[in-house]
Design a protein around this motif. Structure first.
Motif, PDB file in Angstrom:
ATOM      1  N   THR A  91       0.081   3.854  -7.329  1.00 59.35           N
ATOM      2  CA  THR A  91      -1.197   4.462  -7.682  1.00 59.35           C
ATOM      3  C   THR A  91      -1.076   5.208  -9.006  1.00 59.35           C
ATOM      4  O   THR A  91      -0.211   6.066  -9.174  1.00 59.35           O
ATOM      5  N   GLN A 114      -8.067   2.547 -13.357  1.00 57.45           N
ATOM      6  CA  GLN A 114      -7.491   3.197 -12.189  1.00 57.45           C
ATOM      7  C   GLN A 114      -7.100   2.175 -11.130  1.00 57.45           C
ATOM      8  O   GLN A 114      -7.896   1.322 -10.751  1.00 57.45           O
ATOM      9  N   THR A 116      -5.599   2.299  -7.252  1.00 58.48           N
ATOM     10  CA  THR A 116      -5.310   3.161  -6.119  1.00 58.48           C
ATOM     11  C   THR A 116      -4.857   2.313  -4.941  1.00 58.48           C
ATOM     12  O   THR A 116      -5.563   1.396  -4.531  1.00 58.48           O
ATOM     13  N   SER A 118      -3.776   2.448  -1.016  1.00 59.08           N
ATOM     14  CA  SER A 118      -3.843   3.255   0.184  1.00 59.08           C
ATOM     15  C   SER A 118      -2.816   2.784   1.205  1.00 59.08           C
ATOM     16  O   SER A 118      -2.452   1.606   1.243  1.00 59.08           O
TER      17      SER A 118
END
Length: 119
Positions: A91, A114, A116, A118
Motif C-alpha cells: 500500500t 494510490q 491500497t 486490504s
C-alpha cells in the motif's frame, strides 16, 4: 518538457493483482530509463522497478521480485507495472519517473496513483 500521467490505482484484496500505467508525453530525452517509486504514509519514497528505453533491461527492488513485472509499449509511450500477489505492505502512492542516462536522480515525475491493499 516531459509530462507523466499515472493511472490504474485502486483498492485490491491481499493476494490480488493490479496493473498501473504511466503515459508519457512531450519531448523525451534521447537516452533514458523509466521507473516506478512508491511512498507509504510516514515512510521515505523508495525505488520499486525500472525499465530501459528499449525495454531490454529491467530492475526490481528485492521485495517485489517475482511478484511485479515492469513492461512498456513504446508505440504508446506507456510503461506498465503489473503487480501480483499483492500484500498490505505494498500500500502506497506509486509514482512514475524518467531519468536521463548517466543522471544521478529522476528528471521528471508523475503525480502519483494510490494503491491500497486490504487484508
Amino acid at each position: 518538457q516531459v509530462q507523466l500521467l499515472e493511472s490504474g490505482g485502486g483498492l485490491v484484496q491481499a493476494g490480488g493483482s493490479l496493473r498501473i500505467s504511466c503515459a508519457a508525453s512531450g519531448r523525451m530525452p534521447s537516452s533514458y530509463a523509466t521507473g516506478w517509486f512508491r511512498q507509504a504514509p510516514g515512510k521515505e519514497r523508495e525505488f520499486v522497478a525500472a525499465i530501459s528505453r528499449r525495454g531490454d533491461n529491467t530492475y526490481y527492488e528485492d521485495s517485489v521480485k517475482g511478484r511485479f513485472i515492469i513492461s512498456k509499449d513504446s508505440a504508446k509511450n506507456t510503461v506498465y507495472l503489473q503487480m501480483n500477489s499483492l500484500k498490505p505492505e505494498d500500500t502506497a502512492v506509486y509514482y512514475c519517473a524518467v531519468q536521463k542516462t548517466g543522471g544521478t536522480r529522476p528528471d521528471y515525475w508523475g503525480q502519483g496513483t494510490q494503491v491500497t491493499v486490504s487484508s
